[in-house]
Design an enzyme around this catalytic site. Structure first.
Site, PDB file in Angstrom:
ATOM      1  N   ARG A  12       0.917  -1.134   0.000  1.00 17.20           N
ATOM      2  CA  ARG A  12      -0.096   0.252   0.095  1.00 17.20           C
ATOM      3  C   ARG A  12       0.913   1.210   0.187  1.00 17.20           C
ATOM      4  NH1 ARG A  12      -3.287  -2.604  -1.891  1.00 17.20           N
ATOM      5  NH2 ARG A  12      -5.360  -3.047  -1.195  1.00 17.20           N
ATOM      6  N   HIS A  46      -1.265  -0.068  -9.873  1.00 18.84           N
ATOM      7  CA  HIS A  46      -1.810  -0.918  -9.036  1.00 18.84           C
ATOM      8  C   HIS A  46      -2.388  -2.236  -9.813  1.00 18.84           C
ATOM      9  CE1 HIS A  46      -4.176  -1.151  -5.031  1.00 18.84           C
ATOM     10  NE2 HIS A  46      -4.038  -2.644  -5.404  1.00 18.84           N
TER      11      HIS A  46
END
Ligand code: NAP
Length: 315
Positions: A230, A278
């Site tokens: 993250r 991502h």
């Protein structure tokens, strides 16, 4: 794993963005044909929710209060930071643990680790014959994996299988056969040996800004940071300053504080940064739908749920 049916009469809300329906609904229905999978309906009538971030699509947080009958909220994502803090969530929350997700992450991380290790980016189709640099074999390269959960473990084992000198680091230091796993306080040692640092930590209060200026300075000169956990893990300004000093030498970043990464963000232009959008590991319906079906059946049978999120720890 329970086999066969078990979720007869179960009404399940597909609480995920609309564009996911066509890919997921056939796989979910095939894996759990006895359930009734719905796109909307009376919240009080649902026994379970299959959830993905971005639902509802009006940008507001989902209010779980009216789902009075729901026995489980099954996330399609491994990372649950956007839902675990929802104050209306009182139902059990399970995160995604899926062999396809782990395989995808292994492929992403080993791909970038090998590209870095072999120095492949120094070759260009420009007529120059660059054969003076012989990289060490994998056993000469220290790799550290921050986060030794479902994904970190799989990546660490794959890289160790290729011969790299792999160490892991996690809160508990829970052992993984064949890998040296360092715990909490040993973060400086974990960073100091990391010519390649792979970050697979969740977004929690304990991991935010963990990689700040002081800790980045512990990396060996020229190290490569690969962050597929993250974005909140890294102090972005500190990373840019550290890259300017060559320590680390390069960062491959798949996750960011703000996604999509804004077009004017300096990461797009910094020569020491590679941005991927991502995409490190997707939850794929074919491998994940059986995992969802298993938990739905367990919920209906009152059996222990798999991959329950610890609400206090946040992962
Ligand atoms: P997991 O099984 O829950 O493992 C989390 C690991 O992080 C555990 O080893 C845990 O330590 C460690 N950890 C948590 N907080 C820590 C802290 N404060 N200090 C040190 N270690 C800490 O999670 P996972 O399935 O491996 O997934 C990891 C993350 O990857 C997810 O949360 C998600 O954010 C991210 N992800 C990204 C993508 C992508 O496409 N980029 C795809 C899927 C997932 P313990 O072992 O001691 O509990």
């Amino acid at each position: 794993m329970s086999t066969g049916r078990g979720a007869e009469g179960m009404r399940v809300l597909f609480a995920a963005p609309a564009h996911l329906w066509d890919a997921w609904s056939p796989a979910l229905r095939a894996a759990c044909p006895e359930m009734e999978l719905c796109r909307d309906g009376d919240p009080a009538g649902f026994d379970a929710l299959i959830y993905a971030p971005g639902y509802p699509e009006n940008g507001q947080a989902l209010d779980f209060t009216p789902f009075t009958r729901a026995r489980v909220i099954q996330s399609l994502w491994a990372g649950v930071e956007r839902i675990v803090t929802n104050p209306t969530l009182t139902q059990p929350l399970c995160r995604m643990v899926d062999p396809g997700l782990a395989q995808g992450m292994v492929e992403y991380c080993t791909g970038w680790a090998l590209r870095t290790h072999l120095g492949m980016d120094r070759f260009a189709q420009d007529g120059a014959w660059r054969n003076r640099l012989t990289p060490p074999l994998a056993q000469g390269r220290g790799v550290t994996v921050l986060g030794m959960g479902e994904l970190g473990r799989a990546v660490a084992l794959a890289l160790a299988g290729l011969g790299f000198r792999v160490a892991g680091w996690s809160q508990s230091g829970r052992p993984v056969p064949g890998i040296e796993v360092l715990a909490g306080d040993a973060l400086p040692q974990a960073l100091g040996r990391a010519e390649i640092l792979i970050c697979l930590l969740p977004d929690t209060a304990g991991t935010r800004n963990l990689l700040d200026a002081e800790r980045l300075a512990l990396l060996p000169p020229g190290a490569t940071v690969i962050n597929a956990g993250r974005g909140t893990l890294i102090d972005e300004a500190a990373l840019l300053a550290a890259l300017d000093r060559g320590r680390p030498g390069h960062a491959v970043l798949d996750v960011f504080r703000q996604e999509p990464l804004p077009p004017d963000h300096p990461f797009w232009r910094h020569p020491g940064v590679t941005v991927t959008p991502h995409v490190a590991a997707e939850t794929r319906p074919a491998s994940a739908a059986p995992v969802v079906a298993e938990n739905l059946r367990r919920a209906m049978q009152g059996a222990p749920l798999l991959h329950l999120v610890d609400r206090v720890r946040g992962y």
